[in-house]
Each structure stands twice: as C-alpha cells, then as structure tokens.
Design a protein around this motif. Structure first.
Motif, mmCIF file in Angstrom:
data_model
loop_
_atom_site.group_PDB
_atom_site.id
_atom_site.type_symbol
_atom_site.label_atom_id
_atom_site.label_comp_id
_atom_site.label_asym_id
_atom_site.label_seq_id
_atom_site.Cartn_x
_atom_site.Cartn_y
_atom_site.Cartn_z
ATOM 1 N N VAL A 169 0.813 -1.219 0.000
ATOM 2 C CA VAL A 169 0.000 0.000 0.000
ATOM 3 C C VAL A 169 0.845 1.266 0.000
ATOM 4 O O VAL A 169 0.533 2.249 -0.686
ATOM 5 N N ALA A 170 1.925 1.282 0.775
ATOM 6 C CA ALA A 170 2.665 2.524 1.026
ATOM 7 C C ALA A 170 3.426 3.058 -0.181
ATOM 8 O O ALA A 170 3.751 4.249 -0.222
ATOM 9 N N ALA A 171 3.701 2.214 -1.166
ATOM 10 C CA ALA A 171 4.578 2.616 -2.265
ATOM 11 C C ALA A 171 4.095 3.865 -2.995
ATOM 12 O O ALA A 171 4.862 4.783 -3.241
ATOM 13 N N ASN A 172 2.817 3.916 -3.354
ATOM 14 C CA ASN A 172 2.288 5.058 -4.090
ATOM 15 C C ASN A 172 1.217 5.793 -3.297
ATOM 16 O O ASN A 172 0.241 6.282 -3.864
ATOM 17 N N ALA A 173 1.395 5.859 -1.997
ATOM 18 C CA ALA A 173 0.455 6.592 -1.142
ATOM 19 C C ALA A 173 1.156 7.850 -0.639
ATOM 20 O O ALA A 173 1.956 7.787 0.299
ATOM 21 N N PRO A 174 0.898 9.008 -1.245
ATOM 22 C CA PRO A 174 1.624 10.225 -0.870
ATOM 23 C C PRO A 174 1.389 10.677 0.560
ATOM 24 O O PRO A 174 2.223 11.388 1.132
ATOM 25 N N ASN A 175 0.278 10.265 1.180
ATOM 26 C CA ASN A 175 0.041 10.700 2.558
ATOM 27 C C ASN A 175 0.702 9.777 3.588
ATOM 28 O O ASN A 175 0.710 10.081 4.773
ATOM 29 N N VAL A 176 1.272 8.653 3.141
ATOM 30 C CA VAL A 176 2.010 7.772 4.050
ATOM 31 C C VAL A 176 3.466 8.223 4.087
ATOM 32 O O VAL A 176 4.163 8.196 3.079
ATOM 33 N N VAL A 177 3.919 8.650 5.268
ATOM 34 C CA VAL A 177 5.279 9.189 5.384
ATOM 35 C C VAL A 177 6.222 8.250 6.123
ATOM 36 O O VAL A 177 7.430 8.492 6.184
ATOM 37 N N GLY A 178 5.699 7.166 6.699
ATOM 38 C CA GLY A 178 6.546 6.211 7.400
ATOM 39 C C GLY A 178 5.788 4.937 7.712
ATOM 40 O O GLY A 178 4.556 4.887 7.609
ATOM 41 N N LEU A 179 6.539 3.880 8.069
ATOM 42 C CA LEU A 179 5.959 2.567 8.317
ATOM 43 C C LEU A 179 6.472 1.997 9.633
ATOM 44 O O LEU A 179 7.641 2.176 9.982
ATOM 45 N N VAL A 180 5.582 1.294 10.342
ATOM 46 C CA VAL A 180 5.990 0.552 11.531
ATOM 47 C C VAL A 180 5.542 -0.890 11.361
ATOM 48 O O VAL A 180 4.351 -1.151 11.128
ATOM 49 N N TYR A 181 6.479 -1.819 11.447
ATOM 50 C CA TYR A 181 6.199 -3.246 11.356
ATOM 51 C C TYR A 181 6.242 -3.836 12.766
ATOM 52 O O TYR A 181 7.215 -3.642 13.487
ATOM 53 N N VAL A 182 5.194 -4.552 13.146
ATOM 54 C CA VAL A 182 5.119 -5.168 14.468
ATOM 55 C C VAL A 182 5.142 -6.683 14.297
ATOM 56 O O VAL A 182 4.166 -7.285 13.851
ATOM 57 N N ALA A 183 6.284 -7.321 14.583
ATOM 58 C CA ALA A 183 6.445 -8.767 14.376
ATOM 59 C C ALA A 183 5.901 -9.153 13.003
ATOM 60 O O ALA A 183 5.198 -10.144 12.848
ATOM 61 N N ALA A 184 6.239 -8.362 12.015
ATOM 62 C CA ALA A 184 5.567 -8.443 10.706
ATOM 63 C C ALA A 184 6.505 -8.865 9.579
ATOM 64 O O ALA A 184 7.733 -8.818 9.709
ATOM 65 N N LEU A 185 5.898 -9.233 8.465
ATOM 66 C CA LEU A 185 6.630 -9.586 7.259
ATOM 67 C C LEU A 185 6.730 -8.371 6.344
ATOM 68 O O LEU A 185 5.763 -7.620 6.196
ATOM 69 N N ALA A 186 7.888 -8.188 5.723
ATOM 70 C CA ALA A 186 8.109 -7.088 4.788
ATOM 71 C C ALA A 186 8.770 -7.661 3.540
ATOM 72 O O ALA A 186 9.997 -7.767 3.472
ATOM 73 N N PRO A 187 7.986 -8.070 2.554
ATOM 74 C CA PRO A 187 8.551 -8.732 1.366
ATOM 75 C C PRO A 187 9.408 -7.804 0.509
ATOM 76 O O PRO A 187 9.264 -6.581 0.533
ATOM 77 N N GLN A 188 10.283 -8.411 -0.261
ATOM 78 C CA GLN A 188 10.987 -7.728 -1.330
ATOM 79 C C GLN A 188 10.048 -7.639 -2.528
ATOM 80 O O GLN A 188 8.973 -8.251 -2.541
ATOM 81 N N LEU A 189 10.477 -6.907 -3.565
ATOM 82 C CA LEU A 189 9.674 -6.784 -4.774
ATOM 83 C C LEU A 189 9.419 -8.161 -5.379
ATOM 84 O O LEU A 189 10.337 -8.964 -5.554
ATOM 85 N N HIS A 190 8.148 -8.441 -5.671
ATOM 86 C CA HIS A 190 7.688 -9.696 -6.278
ATOM 87 C C HIS A 190 7.791 -10.899 -5.337
ATOM 88 O O HIS A 190 7.671 -12.031 -5.786
ATOM 89 N N GLU A 191 8.011 -10.662 -4.063
ATOM 90 C CA GLU A 191 7.974 -11.741 -3.087
ATOM 91 C C GLU A 191 6.568 -11.853 -2.490
ATOM 92 O O GLU A 191 5.856 -10.858 -2.364
ATOM 93 N N SER A 192 6.210 -13.056 -2.082
ATOM 94 C CA SER A 192 4.960 -13.291 -1.369
ATOM 95 C C SER A 192 5.265 -13.529 0.109
ATOM 96 O O SER A 192 6.428 -13.657 0.507
ATOM 97 N N ALA A 193 4.210 -13.613 0.907
ATOM 98 C CA ALA A 193 4.403 -13.947 2.317
ATOM 99 C C ALA A 193 5.065 -15.317 2.453
ATOM 100 O O ALA A 193 5.919 -15.522 3.322
ATOM 101 N N MET A 194 4.681 -16.252 1.597
ATOM 102 C CA MET A 194 5.272 -17.587 1.637
ATOM 103 C C MET A 194 6.769 -17.529 1.377
ATOM 104 O O MET A 194 7.560 -18.196 2.038
#
Length: 326
Positions: A169-194
C-alpha cells in the motif's frame, strides 16, 4: 513453524490476535537469520501532543539502528507484473497526527483496541482497518479506502500479515510518510508472504493451522495460547480463539508488486519471545529493509500483551517523522 506442509508455514505471518472490543488490542527473505538479544519492553509515557518535540526519553521506545540493507530485490518467477510506471507523488509535509493500523489473519480491527486507546490518549487520530482477509488485493483495497479518508501525513502500521499489506500500500500513497512493522513480514519486490517465511526455520505455531474445505485457514483453539500468546491472560486468549476470522490460504502466495519501505522510513517492533515468527527472522527482515529496531520481550501477540510498549514505539516513530517533516 513446525508445519508439515508449506502452506502451514506461511500462516505464521498472520496477526494472531484480537476479537471484539472486550479483547484489548493486539497483532524475508533469504539473508541468514541473526539471533537478537532479548530486551525489556518499552514503558509507556505520559500523554503528549503528536508532532511536538519529545520530552526526555521517558515516552520513547529504545531504538537500535541496524545497518542499511544490502540485498537487491529479485523478481519472482511467480509474478511478472511490472511496478507502476507513474512517478510516486510527493509526500505530504507537516506533523504526523494520523495513525492507521492494519491487522493480520484470524482477527479484525478490534485486535488493536488497547493500542488505539493509548494512542488516542496521546492525542493522535487513529484508524483501524477492517481487512476482509480474502486476498492480499482485497486487504490492500480496504487499507487504501481508509487512507483516502485521512487528512494530513499518516504513519502506517502493520502487524504480522499486515506487514505484507502495508508494504504494498505505502509505495504510491503520498500521505504515508513512514511505516511501523510489528512482528511483521516485509517482502521484497515480487515476493509473497510464503517466500518470506521460507527463510525462517520451523516454528511451533505452524502445527496450529488447519485448512478447511473452502480454502481458509483456522487456528487450533487448544494450541492458541501456548504457541501465539503465552503472555496473554488465558481468559482473553479463549475469546480471541473463539472469535477468530479465517484467512484465505491463497493470500500467502500473492506477491507484492511494489515496496513502500524502499523510500520511506521504517521502524520494526521485534518480539523476542515469539513462537510464530522467529526473532531471528524478524531481525533479518528489519535489517534488510533498513528499519530501526525496537525490541519488546513479548509473544507474537505484542499488541495485546504489550499494548503500551507498541503504542510508545508508534508514538516515537510519529514524533521522529514530525521532526523530519518540519
């Protein structure tokens, strides 16, 4: 995870928490895992005005800055979709007073209730997304609908599976200025959660997952507390298990087509007692995306068991972003 099937392994990225207002709010790649040092949780500070200069560190979470990521994202054979060709809109300037929380699987937005209450007390405008959990695309659409209603800069927060959603979501959302991950997954480009979960070793919670005839995943109620929420009161975990919202198994094979953490500041709340997404995998993820790490001695359900520490980490990130925005 200790899943006997790859499908089960993916489920650990889920946000194993929450259910109704009575339950106080909750919930990689291929670099070699690094065992993090356990650290105590963050203490909650007094109410403050969002965006104001921070008082002496009594309300901010301890932050460790990992080295910048060195791994370049590699396209997955499972997805050839290009990233959007249009340039990203310029970010919105100003102090950060909006927080948007994104839950994961087996719960709804009420899983963040405890965190919401603490952030509201600090003066923030907080929104909790209601993800349908029917696909990554559906959860992304639900989050974008909430973001469209926000007035001013937004700090976007995702727990577990929610990290995949906020990455897209954050990639092209101009109103998102930062991200917080809580015990979360953060994929690379073209990666899935799996793809991300394959980099971690088997975890106990993997054996708690069952797939029904309709392709949705459920947690075994009998194992819920031991594997996912050992530091949450038993009475609360019984409610969470009973009110769980299943997630479509296919969601974990859907790759992200863009990555918001690439050009936006990120923080990572690392749960050092996690039996669902290993602390080693979490640290690898945080290092890969260049996130500032906030360790919390918690189970996977940190938003439930350590709502104050999670809220303080979010507050710290918002206040730091507000200084950068000025």
């Amino acid at each position: 995870m200790l899943p006997k099937r790859p499908l089960h392994a993916v489920v650990l990225c889920l946000c194993f928490a929450g259910a109704g207002a009575s339950a106080l709010a909750q919930t990689a790649p291929s670099a070699p895992p690094i065992a993090p040092a356990a650290a105590p949780g963050v203490e909650q500070g007094p109410a403050q005005t969002p965006g104001a200069p921070p008082s002496p560190d009594h309300s901010s979470a301890p932050v460790n800055t990992p080295p910048a990521p060195t791994m370049a994202p590699a396209p997955s054979a499972s997805s050839s979709a290009p990233t959007p060709s249009q340039p990203a809109a310029a970010p919105i300037a100003g102090p950060v007073h909006n927080i948007v929380l994104v839950h994961g699987a087996f719960v709804d937005g009420s899983s963040w209730n405890g965190v919401v209450a603490k952030l509201q007390h600090k003066g923030y405008h907080v929104s909790s997304v209601q993800n349908p959990l029917t696909s990554l695309a559906d959860d992304v659409a639900a989050t974008r609908r909430v973001l469209a209603r926000e007035d001013g800069p937004v700090l976007l927060v995702g727990h577990s599976w929610g990290g995949v959603v906020i990455t897209e979501v954050a990639a092209n959302a101009p109103n998102v200025v930062g991200l917080v991950y809580v015990a979360a997954l953060a994929p690379q480009l073209h990666e899935s959660a799996m793809d991300v979960m394959k980099a971690g070793g088997p975890m106990p919670a993997g054996q708690s997952i069952n797939k029904d005839a309709n392709g949705f995943l459920w947690l075994d109620r009998a194992r819920y507390r031991a594997d996912l929420a050992a530091d949450v009161p038993e009475m609360v975990t019984r409610v969470l298990a009973a009110a769980q919202v299943p997630i479509a198994a296919k969601a974990f094979d859907e790759p992200v087509d863009q990555i918001g953490w690439k050009d936006k500041p990120s923080w990572y709340v690392l749960t050092t007692q996690d039996r669902a997404v290993s602390p080693a995998l979490q640290k690898t993820i945080a290092e890969r995306i260049g996130a500032k790490v906030v360790p919390v001695a918690s189970s996977h359900l940190a938003p439930v068991s350590h709502a104050g520490a999670v809220a303080d980490a979010i507050d710290h990130a918002a206040r730091e972003l507000s200084r950068l925005q000025q």
